[in-house]
Design a protein around this motif. Structure first.
Motif, PDB file in Angstrom:
ATOM      1  N   GLU A   1      -3.835  38.441  13.217  1.00  0.00           N
ATOM      2  CA  GLU A   1      -3.295  37.155  13.671  1.00  0.00           C
ATOM      3  C   GLU A   1      -3.095  37.212  15.186  1.00  0.00           C
ATOM      4  O   GLU A   1      -2.240  37.959  15.676  1.00  0.00           O
ATOM      5  CB  GLU A   1      -1.976  36.854  12.967  1.00  0.00           C
TER       6      GLU A   1
ATOM      7  N   ASN B   1      10.752  32.542  12.894  1.00  0.00           N
ATOM      8  CA  ASN B   1      11.518  31.636  13.760  1.00  0.00           C
ATOM      9  C   ASN B   1      11.630  30.256  13.131  1.00  0.00           C
ATOM     10  O   ASN B   1      12.664  29.599  13.231  1.00  0.00           O
ATOM     11  CB  ASN B   1      10.863  31.529  15.136  1.00  0.00           C
ATOM     12  N   VAL B   2      10.581  29.810  12.471  1.00  0.00           N
ATOM     13  CA  VAL B   2      10.593  28.511  11.787  1.00  0.00           C
ATOM     14  C   VAL B   2      11.405  28.599  10.497  1.00  0.00           C
ATOM     15  O   VAL B   2      12.206  27.723  10.190  1.00  0.00           O
ATOM     16  CB  VAL B   2       9.152  28.039  11.490  1.00  0.00           C
ATOM     17  N   VAL B   3      11.207  29.681   9.759  1.00  0.00           N
ATOM     18  CA  VAL B   3      11.881  29.853   8.470  1.00  0.00           C
ATOM     19  C   VAL B   3      13.396  29.906   8.625  1.00  0.00           C
ATOM     20  O   VAL B   3      14.138  29.343   7.820  1.00  0.00           O
ATOM     21  CB  VAL B   3      11.364  31.128   7.763  1.00  0.00           C
TER      22      VAL B   3
ATOM     23  N   SER C   1      15.417  26.022   4.509  1.00  0.00           N
ATOM     24  CA  SER C   1      14.145  26.742   4.608  1.00  0.00           C
ATOM     25  C   SER C   1      14.359  28.234   4.368  1.00  0.00           C
ATOM     26  O   SER C   1      13.494  28.910   3.804  1.00  0.00           O
ATOM     27  CB  SER C   1      13.484  26.503   5.964  1.00  0.00           C
TER      28      SER C   1
ATOM     29  N   LYS D   1      -1.619  35.268  17.313  1.00  0.00           N
ATOM     30  CA  LYS D   1      -0.275  34.931  17.787  1.00  0.00           C
ATOM     31  C   LYS D   1       0.668  36.130  17.649  1.00  0.00           C
ATOM     32  O   LYS D   1       1.462  36.417  18.539  1.00  0.00           O
ATOM     33  CB  LYS D   1       0.268  33.727  17.025  1.00  0.00           C
ATOM     34  N   TRP D   2       0.591  36.857  16.537  1.00  0.00           N
ATOM     35  CA  TRP D   2       1.426  38.033  16.344  1.00  0.00           C
ATOM     36  C   TRP D   2       1.076  39.105  17.370  1.00  0.00           C
ATOM     37  O   TRP D   2       1.945  39.755  17.925  1.00  0.00           O
ATOM     38  CB  TRP D   2       1.252  38.595  14.926  1.00  0.00           C
TER      39      TRP D   2
ATOM     40  N   TYR E   1       8.283  38.876  12.683  1.00  0.00           N
ATOM     41  CA  TYR E   1       7.088  38.057  12.518  1.00  0.00           C
ATOM     42  C   TYR E   1       7.371  36.667  13.082  1.00  0.00           C
ATOM     43  O   TYR E   1       8.397  36.068  12.769  1.00  0.00           O
ATOM     44  CB  TYR E   1       6.697  37.958  11.043  1.00  0.00           C
ATOM     45  N   PRO E   2       6.485  36.127  13.888  1.00  0.00           N
ATOM     46  CA  PRO E   2       6.740  34.838  14.552  1.00  0.00           C
ATOM     47  C   PRO E   2       7.060  33.681  13.607  1.00  0.00           C
ATOM     48  O   PRO E   2       7.877  32.830  13.927  1.00  0.00           O
ATOM     49  CB  PRO E   2       5.444  34.567  15.319  1.00  0.00           C
ATOM     50  N   PHE E   3       6.453  33.646  12.428  1.00  0.00           N
ATOM     51  CA  PHE E   3       6.721  32.534  11.518  1.00  0.00           C
ATOM     52  C   PHE E   3       8.178  32.496  11.055  1.00  0.00           C
ATOM     53  O   PHE E   3       8.676  31.460  10.619  1.00  0.00           O
ATOM     54  CB  PHE E   3       5.770  32.552  10.311  1.00  0.00           C
TER      55      PHE E   3
ATOM     56  N   PHE F   1      -1.419  38.381   8.009  1.00  0.00           N
ATOM     57  CA  PHE F   1      -0.486  37.586   8.810  1.00  0.00           C
ATOM     58  C   PHE F   1      -0.049  38.241  10.113  1.00  0.00           C
ATOM     59  O   PHE F   1       0.618  37.601  10.919  1.00  0.00           O
ATOM     60  CB  PHE F   1       0.744  37.219   7.975  1.00  0.00           C
ATOM     61  N   CYS F   2      -0.406  39.501  10.315  1.00  0.00           N
ATOM     62  CA  CYS F   2       0.002  40.177  11.557  1.00  0.00           C
ATOM     63  C   CYS F   2      -1.194  40.772  12.292  1.00  0.00           C
ATOM     64  O   CYS F   2      -1.558  40.289  13.353  1.00  0.00           O
ATOM     65  CB  CYS F   2       1.032  41.256  11.255  1.00  0.00           C
TER      66      CYS F   2
END
Length: 141
Positions: free
Chosen positions: A14, A102-104, A110, A16-17, A98-100, A10-11
Motif C-alpha cells: 500500500e 485514523n478514520v476508524v 465506527s 500510502k502506508w 495503520y493509516p486507516f 493493506f500495508c
C-alpha cells in the motif's frame, strides 16, 4: 495466515502506508523497520504451515480445544484489547500503526463497528479451525 495476507495487502504493498509509516520511521533513524515489520508479519505463515503439516494430532486438538462460545468471547476480548493498545500507542506517540485507523477511531460508533468486525473476522477463522478439528473423516476412498 490471515495476518500475513492482511499485512501484505493493506500495508506492505500500500503506497500510502509506505509513505506515512514506513518512510517516516526510516527517516527517524529506524533503518530496519521495514524488514522487521515484514518478518513479524510473514513468519506467522510458516508457523501456520508447520502447525498444519507437522503438529496435526486430532486427539490433542479435541482434548484442548475450548468450547466455541469461549473462543468467541476470547476473540472479542482480544479485539477490545487491540483497540485499547492502539489508543495507548496514539496517546504516547501521536501515531497509529495503520493509516486507516485514523478514520476508524474518529467516533465511538465506527470504533465499535471496527471492534465487532475484527472480532467477527477472528471468530470466523476460529470457527473454521474448530470445525476442522471436530471433523471426522473415516474413509476417504
Amino acid at each position: 495466515m490471515v495476518l500475513t495476507i492482511l499485512f501484505l495487502k493493506f500495508c506492505w504493498f500500500e503506497p500510502k502506508w509506505r509513505t506515512t509509516v514506513l518512510e517516516v520511521l526510516q527517516q527517524r533513524g529506524h533503518k530496519y523497520v521495514g524488514p522487521k515489520n515484514l518478518f513479524v508479519h510473514v513468519n506467522q505463515l510458516f508457523i501456520a504451515f508447520l502447525d498444519i503439516l507437522v503438529i496435526k494430532d486430532r486427539e490433542l486438538l479435541l482434548k484442548w480445544t475450548p468450547s466455541f462460545k469461549l473462543i468467541v468471547l476470547v476473540n472479542l476480548l482480544i479485539s477490545i484489547t487491540y483497540v485499547a493498545s492502539i489508543h495507548l500507542n496514539r496517546y504516547y506517540s501521536g501515531h497509529v500503526p495503520y493509516p486507516f485507523l485514523n478514520v476508524v477511531l474518529k467516533s465511538w460508533k465506527s470504533e465499535l463497528i471496527f471492534i465487532l468486525f475484527v472480532a467477527f473476522l477472528i471468530a470466523s477463522c476460529s470457527a473454521q479451525l474448530y470445525f476442522l478439528a471436530n471433523l471426522k473423516i473415516t474413509n476417504i476412498f
